[in-house]
Design a protein around this motif. Structure first.
Motif, PDB file in Angstrom:
ATOM      1  N   TYR A   1     -11.239 -10.098  36.718  1.00  0.00           N
ATOM      2  CA  TYR A   1      -9.655 -10.167  36.778  1.00  0.00           C
ATOM      3  C   TYR A   1      -9.305 -10.794  38.029  1.00  0.00           C
ATOM      4  N   LEU A   2      -9.978 -10.043  39.165  1.00  0.00           N
ATOM      5  CA  LEU A   2      -9.879 -10.250  40.569  1.00  0.00           C
ATOM      6  C   LEU A   2     -10.446 -11.929  40.953  1.00  0.00           C
ATOM      7  N   ASP A   3     -11.389 -12.079  40.507  1.00  0.00           N
ATOM      8  CA  ASP A   3     -12.168 -13.595  40.437  1.00  0.00           C
ATOM      9  C   ASP A   3     -11.293 -14.622  39.985  1.00  0.00           C
ATOM     10  N   GLY A   4     -10.602 -14.108  38.640  1.00  0.00           N
ATOM     11  CA  GLY A   4      -9.732 -15.017  37.994  1.00  0.00           C
ATOM     12  C   GLY A   4      -8.666 -15.658  38.655  1.00  0.00           C
ATOM     13  N   LYS A   5      -8.408 -14.903  39.753  1.00  0.00           N
ATOM     14  CA  LYS A   5      -6.973 -15.509  40.801  1.00  0.00           C
ATOM     15  C   LYS A   5      -7.241 -17.059  41.031  1.00  0.00           C
ATOM     16  N   THR A   6      -8.629 -17.294  41.289  1.00  0.00           N
ATOM     17  CA  THR A   6      -8.848 -18.482  41.934  1.00  0.00           C
ATOM     18  C   THR A   6      -9.494 -19.556  40.783  1.00  0.00           C
ATOM     19  N   ALA A   7     -10.173 -18.920  39.799  1.00  0.00           N
ATOM     20  CA  ALA A   7     -11.034 -19.733  38.742  1.00  0.00           C
ATOM     21  C   ALA A   7     -11.101 -18.734  37.563  1.00  0.00           C
ATOM     22  N   PRO A   8     -10.296 -19.098  36.359  1.00  0.00           N
ATOM     23  CA  PRO A   8     -10.152 -18.152  35.168  1.00  0.00           C
ATOM     24  C   PRO A   8     -11.675 -17.929  34.758  1.00  0.00           C
ATOM     25  N   ARG A   9     -11.698 -16.657  34.111  1.00  0.00           N
ATOM     26  CA  ARG A   9     -13.142 -16.161  33.764  1.00  0.00           C
ATOM     27  C   ARG A   9     -12.986 -15.743  32.004  1.00  0.00           C
ATOM     28  N   VAL A  10     -14.023 -15.668  31.480  1.00  0.00           N
ATOM     29  CA  VAL A  10     -14.447 -15.269  30.225  1.00  0.00           C
ATOM     30  C   VAL A  10     -15.296 -13.879  30.272  1.00  0.00           C
ATOM     31  N   MET A  11     -14.692 -12.912  29.576  1.00  0.00           N
ATOM     32  CA  MET A  11     -15.243 -11.709  29.582  1.00  0.00           C
ATOM     33  C   MET A  11     -15.446 -11.435  27.993  1.00  0.00           C
ATOM     34  N   ALA A  12     -16.858 -11.186  27.566  1.00  0.00           N
ATOM     35  CA  ALA A  12     -17.228 -10.585  26.471  1.00  0.00           C
ATOM     36  C   ALA A  12     -17.471  -9.096  26.240  1.00  0.00           C
ATOM     37  N   ILE A  13     -17.071  -8.513  24.945  1.00  0.00           N
ATOM     38  CA  ILE A  13     -17.285  -7.152  24.701  1.00  0.00           C
ATOM     39  C   ILE A  13     -18.154  -7.109  23.411  1.00  0.00           C
TER      40      ILE A  13
ATOM     41  N   PRO B   1     -22.443 -25.188  40.074  1.00  0.00           N
ATOM     42  CA  PRO B   1     -21.889 -23.810  40.410  1.00  0.00           C
ATOM     43  C   PRO B   1     -20.301 -23.846  40.290  1.00  0.00           C
ATOM     44  N   ILE B   2     -19.843 -22.594  40.110  1.00  0.00           N
ATOM     45  CA  ILE B   2     -18.515 -22.400  39.495  1.00  0.00           C
ATOM     46  C   ILE B   2     -17.572 -23.030  41.129  1.00  0.00           C
ATOM     47  N   THR B   3     -18.127 -23.005  41.774  1.00  0.00           N
ATOM     48  CA  THR B   3     -17.437 -23.540  43.200  1.00  0.00           C
ATOM     49  C   THR B   3     -17.158 -24.995  43.342  1.00  0.00           C
ATOM     50  N   ARG B   4     -17.817 -25.744  42.566  1.00  0.00           N
ATOM     51  CA  ARG B   4     -17.590 -27.132  42.537  1.00  0.00           C
ATOM     52  C   ARG B   4     -17.464 -27.646  40.962  1.00  0.00           C
ATOM     53  N   ARG B   5     -16.518 -27.248  40.309  1.00  0.00           N
ATOM     54  CA  ARG B   5     -16.376 -27.595  38.990  1.00  0.00           C
ATOM     55  C   ARG B   5     -14.485 -27.959  39.175  1.00  0.00           C
ATOM     56  N   PRO B   6     -14.518 -28.853  38.085  1.00  0.00           N
ATOM     57  CA  PRO B   6     -12.908 -28.894  37.899  1.00  0.00           C
ATOM     58  C   PRO B   6     -12.173 -27.846  37.389  1.00  0.00           C
ATOM     59  N   ARG B   7     -11.069 -27.624  38.012  1.00  0.00           N
ATOM     60  CA  ARG B   7     -10.134 -26.545  37.729  1.00  0.00           C
ATOM     61  C   ARG B   7      -9.740 -26.482  36.422  1.00  0.00           C
ATOM     62  N   LEU B   8     -10.112 -25.165  35.807  1.00  0.00           N
ATOM     63  CA  LEU B   8      -9.451 -24.813  34.523  1.00  0.00           C
ATOM     64  C   LEU B   8      -8.300 -23.807  34.496  1.00  0.00           C
ATOM     65  N   ASN B   9      -7.214 -24.163  33.614  1.00  0.00           N
ATOM     66  CA  ASN B   9      -6.066 -23.369  33.767  1.00  0.00           C
ATOM     67  C   ASN B   9      -5.893 -22.735  32.241  1.00  0.00           C
ATOM     68  N   LEU B  10      -5.796 -21.249  32.207  1.00  0.00           N
ATOM     69  CA  LEU B  10      -5.196 -20.455  31.074  1.00  0.00           C
ATOM     70  C   LEU B  10      -3.815 -20.594  30.833  1.00  0.00           C
ATOM     71  N   PRO B  11      -3.443 -20.432  29.839  1.00  0.00           N
ATOM     72  CA  PRO B  11      -1.789 -20.475  29.442  1.00  0.00           C
ATOM     73  C   PRO B  11      -1.220 -19.473  30.383  1.00  0.00           C
ATOM     74  N   GLY B  12       0.018 -19.825  30.893  1.00  0.00           N
ATOM     75  CA  GLY B  12       0.687 -18.807  31.741  1.00  0.00           C
ATOM     76  C   GLY B  12       0.102 -18.240  33.147  1.00  0.00           C
ATOM     77  N   HIS B  13      -0.791 -19.072  33.428  1.00  0.00           N
ATOM     78  CA  HIS B  13      -1.387 -18.895  34.662  1.00  0.00           C
ATOM     79  C   HIS B  13      -2.350 -17.359  34.652  1.00  0.00           C
ATOM     80  N   ALA B  14      -2.795 -17.194  33.193  1.00  0.00           N
ATOM     81  CA  ALA B  14      -3.459 -16.068  32.909  1.00  0.00           C
ATOM     82  C   ALA B  14      -4.755 -16.087  33.854  1.00  0.00           C
ATOM     83  N   ARG B  15      -5.365 -15.013  33.851  1.00  0.00           N
ATOM     84  CA  ARG B  15      -6.758 -14.891  34.851  1.00  0.00           C
ATOM     85  C   ARG B  15      -8.031 -15.039  34.099  1.00  0.00           C
ATOM     86  N   ILE B  16      -7.742 -14.302  32.746  1.00  0.00           N
ATOM     87  CA  ILE B  16      -8.998 -13.982  32.358  1.00  0.00           C
ATOM     88  C   ILE B  16      -8.805 -14.162  30.531  1.00  0.00           C
ATOM     89  N   ALA B  17      -9.922 -14.639  30.037  1.00  0.00           N
ATOM     90  CA  ALA B  17      -9.575 -14.433  28.379  1.00  0.00           C
ATOM     91  C   ALA B  17     -10.701 -13.382  28.178  1.00  0.00           C
TER      92      ALA B  17
END
Length: 297
Positions: free
Chosen positions: A237-249, A17-33
Motif C-alpha cells: 500500500y505504501l509502495d503503491g503511492k508511486t506505482a500500483p501493486r497487486v497483492m494475492a492471498i 525493473p519496476i523503476t523503468r516501466r510505463p506508469r499504470l493507474n488503478l481506478p480512482g487513484h487506488a494504490r493496490i489491487a
C-alpha cells in the motif's frame, strides 16, 4: 508423454525493473489491487498425497493414506463453507482455482462458488505436478471443458498444481485460449509472457501469503497469515503511492478454513478493507485492467 520441449524460462520475458516501466493507474487513484485465490483440489485416496500432516508409521508410505486424505477432505466438508461465509459477509468475490475433476466430486461447493459470482480458474485436472501428467494438452482441455460445462464460461486463468510447469506448459495453455497464469511469482504488477501462440499475462500470485507455505510447509503459528498478510499489505500500500501493486492471498479450505485459523483471515480482510484506495478484484479483473492500461496512450 509430455509434449516436446518449448521455450526456456528466461526466454519467456524481458527483465524490466519496476523503476523503468510505463506508469499504470488503478481506478480512482487506488494504490493496490488485492485478489483472493481459493484452491479446491482432488486428492485421490489411492495415490500418494500432495501434502501430508502426519508422517507414515515407521517411515513407510501406506495406501490408502486415510488420515492425510481425510485432512484434506475436511476442508471440503467444513472449511470451504467458512470461506464462503467470510467472503460473502464482506461483499468479496474470490478466484476459484479448481481441479477439473473437482467439479463432479464436489458439486455443491463448486455450485456455491459459481452462484456467489466467483471467477473459476483452471488448476489442473487432478492435483498432480504438470511434469507427471502424461498428456498435458489433453489435461488442459479436459479442465477447461469441465469448468465450462459447470459454469457456462471458459476459464480465462490458470494456476498449475504446485505452480509446476514444464518448458511446454505455457505454450499449451496459450494455445488452449488461457489468457493469464498465476505460476510466475516474480513481480508485483502483471507482466507479459511470450508463447508460440502469442502473449499470455502473468498476474501476480504468491508463495509468501499462501497457507500451504505458511501452515503446511513452514508450520507457522495459527495467526501467521494475519501478521504476514498485514505486513505485506501495508508495504504494498505504501509502495503503491508511486506505482500500483497487486497483492494475492492464497488459501486452502483444509488449512485456513480450520477453527483455529479462520478468525485471522477475517482480521486480515478487515484490516485491508479499512483502507481507501484498495481494489478487491478477481484475477480476470486485474487482467482486464492491465490490458486496458497498456492500450491507453
Amino acid at each position: 508423454m509430455n509434449e516436446p520441449t518449448g521455450a526456456s524460462v528466461r526466454q519467456r520475458l524481458d527483465y524490466v525493473p519496476i523503476t523503468r516501466r510505463p506508469r499504470l493507474n488503478l481506478p480512482g487513484h487506488a494504490r493496490i489491487a488485492v485478489w483472493t485465490i481459493v484452491n479446491v483440489e482432488n486428492w485421490s485416496p489411492t495415490a500418494p498425497m500432495p501434502r501430508a500432516v502426519l508422517p507414515p508409521p515407521m517411515g513407510q508410505p501406506l495406501l490408502p493414506d486415510v488420515p492425510n486424505w481425510a485432512w484434506h477432505e475436511y476442508g471440503m466438508r467444513i472449511g470451504f463453507w467458512r470461506f464462503l461465509e467470510v467472503l460473502a459477509g464482506r461483499g468479496l468475490k474470490a478466484t476459484f482455482a479448481v481441479n477439473g475433476t473437482a467439479c463432479s466430486l464436489y458439486p455443491e461447493a463448486c455450485a456455491a462458488a459459481r452462484d456467489a459470482g466467483w471467477e473459476f480458474m483452471g488448476h489442473g485436472f487432478v492435483q498432480r505436478p504438470m511434469h507427471k501428467v502424461d498428456d498435458q494438452r489433453a489435461a488442459i482441455a479436459d479442465t477447461i471443458r469441465a469448468i465450462e460445462g459447470f459454469t457456462g464460461k471458459r476459464p480465462r486463468g490458470w494456476e498449475s498444481p504446485g505452480l509446476t510447469e514444464t518448458d511446454e506448459t505455457l505454450d499449451l495453455l496459450a494455445e488452449a485460449g488461457i489468457e493469464y497464469v498465476a505460476d510466475w511469482v516474480l513481480d508485483e504488477q502483471p507482466v507479459p509472457l511470450k508463447t508460440r501462440a502469442g502473449e499470455i499475462v502473468s498476474v501476480p500470485y504468491t508463495v509468501e501469503v499462501n497457507d500451504v507455505v505458511i501452515s503446511a510447509v513452514q508450520q507457522q503459528p495459527s495467526d501467521e497469515i494475519l501478521r504476514r498478510g498485514r505486513d505485506q499489505f501495508d508495504r504494498l500500500y505504501l509502495d503503491g503511492k508511486t506505482a500500483p501493486r497487486v497483492m494475492a492471498i492464497s488459501i486452502h479450505p483444509y488449512l485456513t478454513g480450520v477453527p483455529h485459523r479462520i478468525k485471522y483471515l477475517e482480521m486480515l480482510y478487515d484490516h485491508i478493507l479499512g483502507h481507501d484506495g484498495v481494489m478487491m478484484w478477481t484475477g480476470a479483473e486485474i487482467l482486464d485492467w492491465y490490458r486496458n492500461e497498456r492500450t491507453v496512450p
